[in-house]
Design a protein around this motif. Sequence first.
Motif, PDB file in Angstrom:
ATOM      1  N   GLY A 195      30.942 107.551 -15.026  1.00 10.90           N
ATOM      2  CA  GLY A 195      32.113 108.102 -15.719  1.00 10.90           C
ATOM      3  C   GLY A 195      33.406 107.674 -15.059  1.00 10.90           C
ATOM      4  O   GLY A 195      33.411 107.107 -13.964  1.00 10.90           O
ATOM      5  N   GLY A 226      36.054 107.937 -12.852  1.00 17.67           N
ATOM      6  CA  GLY A 226      36.329 108.732 -11.661  1.00 17.67           C
ATOM      7  C   GLY A 226      37.773 108.632 -11.223  1.00 17.67           C
ATOM      8  O   GLY A 226      38.228 109.363 -10.350  1.00 17.67           O
ATOM      9  N   ARG A 227      38.471 107.688 -11.811  1.00 16.35           N
ATOM     10  CA  ARG A 227      39.875 107.528 -11.423  1.00 16.35           C
ATOM     11  C   ARG A 227      40.691 106.934 -12.564  1.00 16.35           C
ATOM     12  O   ARG A 227      41.748 106.360 -12.346  1.00 16.35           O
ATOM     13  CB  ARG A 227      39.982 106.644 -10.201  1.00 16.35           C
ATOM     14  CG  ARG A 227      39.319 105.297 -10.418  1.00 16.35           C
ATOM     15  CD  ARG A 227      39.776 104.356  -9.377  1.00 16.35           C
ATOM     16  NE  ARG A 227      39.018 103.132  -9.452  1.00 16.35           N
ATOM     17  CZ  ARG A 227      39.339 102.057  -8.788  1.00 16.35           C
ATOM     18  NH1 ARG A 227      40.387 102.060  -8.010  1.00 16.35           N
ATOM     19  NH2 ARG A 227      38.618 100.973  -8.892  1.00 16.35           N
ATOM     20  N   ARG A 281      33.311 112.408  -8.144  1.00 14.33           N
ATOM     21  CA  ARG A 281      32.325 112.585  -7.062  1.00 14.33           C
ATOM     22  C   ARG A 281      33.070 112.611  -5.733  1.00 14.33           C
ATOM     23  O   ARG A 281      34.042 113.334  -5.604  1.00 14.33           O
ATOM     24  CB  ARG A 281      31.277 111.474  -7.127  1.00 14.33           C
ATOM     25  CG  ARG A 281      30.394 111.606  -8.386  1.00 14.33           C
ATOM     26  CD  ARG A 281      29.593 110.380  -8.664  1.00 14.33           C
ATOM     27  NE  ARG A 281      30.452 109.270  -9.086  1.00 14.33           N
ATOM     28  CZ  ARG A 281      30.150 107.990  -9.011  1.00 14.33           C
ATOM     29  NH1 ARG A 281      28.997 107.631  -8.495  1.00 14.33           N
ATOM     30  NH2 ARG A 281      30.988 107.069  -9.439  1.00 14.33           N
ATOM     31  N   GLY A 296      35.095 110.407  -4.510  1.00 10.90           N
ATOM     32  CA  GLY A 296      36.283 109.542  -4.477  1.00 10.90           C
ATOM     33  C   GLY A 296      37.584 110.310  -4.618  1.00 10.90           C
ATOM     34  O   GLY A 296      37.599 111.484  -4.980  1.00 10.90           O
ATOM     35  N   ASP A 297      38.680 109.626  -4.331  1.00  9.44           N
ATOM     36  CA  ASP A 297      39.994 110.273  -4.376  1.00  9.44           C
ATOM     37  C   ASP A 297      40.707 110.049  -5.712  1.00  9.44           C
ATOM     38  O   ASP A 297      41.830 110.516  -5.900  1.00  9.44           O
ATOM     39  CB  ASP A 297      40.874 109.765  -3.218  1.00  9.44           C
ATOM     40  CG  ASP A 297      41.083 108.255  -3.281  1.00  9.44           C
ATOM     41  OD1 ASP A 297      40.578 107.605  -4.237  1.00  9.44           O
ATOM     42  OD2 ASP A 297      41.745 107.719  -2.373  1.00  9.44           O
ATOM     43  N   GLY A 298      40.076 109.297  -6.615  1.00 15.75           N
ATOM     44  CA  GLY A 298      40.691 109.073  -7.918  1.00 15.75           C
ATOM     45  C   GLY A 298      41.854 108.100  -7.892  1.00 15.75           C
ATOM     46  O   GLY A 298      42.537 107.922  -8.900  1.00 15.75           O
ATOM     47  N   ARG A 299      42.065 107.473  -6.768  1.00 13.13           N
ATOM     48  CA  ARG A 299      43.240 106.612  -6.634  1.00 13.13           C
ATOM     49  C   ARG A 299      42.871 105.137  -6.510  1.00 13.13           C
ATOM     50  O   ARG A 299      41.729 104.791  -6.220  1.00 13.13           O
ATOM     51  CB  ARG A 299      44.050 107.032  -5.412  1.00 13.13           C
ATOM     52  CG  ARG A 299      44.705 108.400  -5.570  1.00 13.13           C
ATOM     53  CD  ARG A 299      45.684 108.408  -6.727  1.00 13.13           C
ATOM     54  NE  ARG A 299      46.335 109.703  -6.907  1.00 13.13           N
ATOM     55  CZ  ARG A 299      47.046 110.018  -7.985  1.00 13.13           C
ATOM     56  NH1 ARG A 299      47.182 109.169  -8.980  1.00 13.13           N
ATOM     57  NH2 ARG A 299      47.614 111.198  -8.079  1.00 13.13           N
ATOM     58  N   ARG A 333      41.775 104.063   2.918  1.00 13.75           N
ATOM     59  CA  ARG A 333      40.546 103.295   2.861  1.00 13.75           C
ATOM     60  C   ARG A 333      40.187 102.971   4.308  1.00 13.75           C
ATOM     61  O   ARG A 333      40.296 103.856   5.137  1.00 13.75           O
ATOM     62  CB  ARG A 333      40.735 102.022   2.010  1.00 13.75           C
ATOM     63  CG  ARG A 333      41.017 102.330   0.531  1.00 13.75           C
ATOM     64  CD  ARG A 333      39.818 102.979  -0.194  1.00 13.75           C
ATOM     65  NE  ARG A 333      40.070 103.243  -1.610  1.00 13.75           N
ATOM     66  CZ  ARG A 333      40.504 104.411  -2.109  1.00 13.75           C
ATOM     67  NH1 ARG A 333      40.751 105.424  -1.292  1.00 13.75           N
ATOM     68  NH2 ARG A 333      40.689 104.568  -3.404  1.00 13.75           N
ATOM     69  N   ASN A 336      30.251  97.769 -16.175  1.00  5.71           N
ATOM     70  CA  ASN A 336      31.405  96.882 -16.214  1.00  5.71           C
ATOM     71  C   ASN A 336      31.243  95.823 -17.302  1.00  5.71           C
ATOM     72  O   ASN A 336      31.826  94.743 -17.221  1.00  5.71           O
ATOM     73  CB  ASN A 336      31.604  96.204 -14.847  1.00  5.71           C
ATOM     74  CG  ASN A 336      31.976  97.218 -13.771  1.00  5.71           C
ATOM     75  OD1 ASN A 336      32.490  98.278 -14.064  1.00  5.71           O
ATOM     76  ND2 ASN A 336      31.717  96.873 -12.523  1.00  5.71           N
ATOM     77  N   ASP A 365      37.089  95.203 -15.896  1.00  8.88           N
ATOM     78  CA  ASP A 365      36.915  95.623 -14.500  1.00  8.88           C
ATOM     79  C   ASP A 365      36.992  94.460 -13.519  1.00  8.88           C
ATOM     80  O   ASP A 365      35.979  93.925 -13.065  1.00  8.88           O
ATOM     81  CB  ASP A 365      35.625  96.437 -14.315  1.00  8.88           C
ATOM     82  CG  ASP A 365      35.895  97.918 -14.551  1.00  8.88           C
ATOM     83  OD1 ASP A 365      37.043  98.259 -14.909  1.00  8.88           O
ATOM     84  OD2 ASP A 365      34.976  98.732 -14.362  1.00  8.88           O
ATOM     85  N   THR A 372      37.858  99.720  -4.263  1.00  8.25           N
ATOM     86  CA  THR A 372      37.831 101.008  -4.986  1.00  8.25           C
ATOM     87  C   THR A 372      37.982 102.170  -4.017  1.00  8.25           C
ATOM     88  O   THR A 372      37.796 102.006  -2.832  1.00  8.25           O
ATOM     89  CB  THR A 372      36.512 101.184  -5.766  1.00  8.25           C
ATOM     90  OG1 THR A 372      35.436 100.973  -4.893  1.00  8.25           O
ATOM     91  CG2 THR A 372      36.454 100.249  -6.926  1.00  8.25           C
TER      92      THR A 372
HETATM   93  P1  AMP Z   1      34.098 100.331 -10.256  1.00  8.24           P
HETATM   94  O1  AMP Z   1      33.470  99.808  -9.031  1.00  8.24           O
HETATM   95  O2  AMP Z   1      35.608 100.359 -10.205  1.00  8.24           O
HETATM   96  O3  AMP Z   1      33.573  99.733 -11.508  1.00  8.24           O
HETATM   97  O4  AMP Z   1      33.719 101.880 -10.296  1.00  8.24           O
HETATM   98  C1  AMP Z   1      32.389 102.356 -10.304  1.00  8.24           C
HETATM   99  C2  AMP Z   1      32.402 103.870 -10.435  1.00  8.24           C
HETATM  100  O5  AMP Z   1      33.045 104.467  -9.309  1.00  8.24           O
HETATM  101  C3  AMP Z   1      33.160 104.395 -11.637  1.00  8.24           C
HETATM  102  O6  AMP Z   1      32.503 105.554 -12.093  1.00  8.24           O
HETATM  103  C4  AMP Z   1      34.506 104.724 -11.074  1.00  8.24           C
HETATM  104  O7  AMP Z   1      35.194 105.681 -11.843  1.00  8.24           O
HETATM  105  C5  AMP Z   1      34.156 105.258  -9.705  1.00  8.24           C
HETATM  106  N1  AMP Z   1      35.253 105.094  -8.746  1.00  8.24           N
HETATM  107  C6  AMP Z   1      35.715 103.930  -8.227  1.00  8.24           C
HETATM  108  N2  AMP Z   1      36.737 104.157  -7.376  1.00  8.24           N
HETATM  109  C7  AMP Z   1      36.940 105.490  -7.358  1.00  8.24           C
HETATM  110  C8  AMP Z   1      37.857 106.346  -6.666  1.00  8.24           C
HETATM  111  N3  AMP Z   1      38.772 105.873  -5.838  1.00  8.24           N
HETATM  112  N4  AMP Z   1      37.750 107.664  -6.907  1.00  8.24           N
HETATM  113  C9  AMP Z   1      36.837 108.172  -7.750  1.00  8.24           C
HETATM  114  N5  AMP Z   1      35.943 107.419  -8.411  1.00  8.24           N
HETATM  115  C10 AMP Z   1      35.993 106.093  -8.230  1.00  8.24           C
END
Ligand code: AMP
Length: 493
Positions: A87, A89-90, A119, A121-124, A162, A252, A261, A493
């Motif tokens: 889902g 996450g950010r 989860r 993550g910081d959403g940023r 990070r 992706n 992505d 990320t």
């Molecule tokens: P990505 O690697 O960007 O394709 O992300 C894979 C998954 O990790 C997705 O569900 C993203 O929403 C989640 N995600 C990536 N970075 C963050 C973050 N900084 N905070 C929260 N969720 C993240």
Amino acid sequence: MFPAFSLHYSRLPERFYERFNPEPVRLPQLIAFNRPLAEELGFDLAALPSREELARYFAGNAVPPGAEPVAQAYAGHQFGGFVPRLGDGRAVLLGEVVDRHGRLRDIQLKGAGRTPSSRGGDGRAPLGPVLREYLVSEAMHAMGIPTTRSLAAVTTGEPVYRETVLPGGVLTRVAASHIRIGTFEYFAARGDVEGLRLLADHVIERHYPQLAGLAGGERYLTLLAAVLERQAALVARWMGVGFIHGVMNTDNTAISGETIDYGPCAFMEAYDPRTVFSSIDQSGRYAYGNQPGIAVWNLARLAEALLPLFDADEQCAIEQATEVIERFAGRYQAEWLAVMRAKLGLAHEHEADGELIEALLQALYSGRADFTLSFRRLADCAASPSADQALLEQFRVSDAIQAWLPRWRERLAAEEQPLEAAAARMRAVNPLYIPRNHLVEQAITAAVEEDDFKPFETLQAVLARPFEEQPGYERYAQPAAPHERVVRTFCGT
Ligand code: AMP
Ligand code: MG
């Protein structure tokens, strides 16, 4: 200021998303705004608010009227392993707008804060990856490759933690939709056949309207076939410019056939199918040469998710799905041949073209030649043998290419067209400027470490016209010097 929203995804049942508002940031500052794209989306450029106001919208500090922000639900196979709940996450989908061509386009803020799917993550998002996605997605678009777009980028005035402390950013992403293979897997994993059907119908209406008249299992099998065709075409286009996505997970992979992505993505310089840049891809699963194989692997995951819609009898459903998936190899080969023929200036099809192309790739490989520049120099060679020297200079070992050139010239002659025309056609498909990894890195470093956005802006302007020679910008066409070479890229990320 924003064009009117025309909400579609958030009209699907509640289990498709979670409603949530972007988290405001401390000090939003606008660093990029894509005026041509804004115009295309229906923004009124004559009546834009101040940069401060724009920054507030693109940071998520202000939600435009009519938007109903949601975080989309999806699952996905990451590096081969299934994760039933990923889902956004950010990222937050503000909603859809109808662009000036009548097409529905998603507007999403990426890096907009924590969502129920964050989860740990910081959403940023750190600023670096925001700039990378902006540059590379817009460069892909300029090269005519289907992709999500970048409408705006802002800095947040907040640190992101990070391995080091980094400045934060938010990217405004525009897509035909953000529905992924992983969105289908999400419903399949829950045994939610009704959800699966609603999603498939939504996708047909949005991306494959030509299937609207079909019913029953045929409707969804044809959807699978249509998605497969677009993936085959897309990956063939990637291969034609040396693009390495880097994280071809099913979450992706956009169902629309757009590239989505941009994480550790990179461009190959010296031709080698094993090329990998991503720091997290230790086995080379997503290496340049593996991309077609991964695309069909991902499509097989889509087929599995859709099985209940194909046929009530699972065995029957599997047989039908398998028949569709098996078309990939032929389809991809045809798309790839079309891309490569165009790169070689060949307008007609000859049976031996595949062999001719393979021989050139072998010559590039043995000569450690830069993929992009070699094809560009080859265009000059089409028009005049006096250009051969500039081509040969790309090769460390040039026996194979020297043996290949006369074969190609003979083949070009069979086209019965002026050689100048072939050269011009080649220049229109073989980019001179690609987002070379070291250039992207230099632009990011200047922005992140020195708050200097000039290199980012210059690079973006050069990449907007990839096929045109731009006097004074010769260095942007050159491969990395040894001390500039980027060997690893990161998701960030
Ligand atoms: P990505 O690697 O960007 O394709 O992300 C894979 C998954 O990790 C997705 O569900 C993203 O929403 C989640 N995600 C990536 N970075 C963050 C973050 N900084 N905070 C929260 N969720 C993240
Ligand atoms: Mg992703």
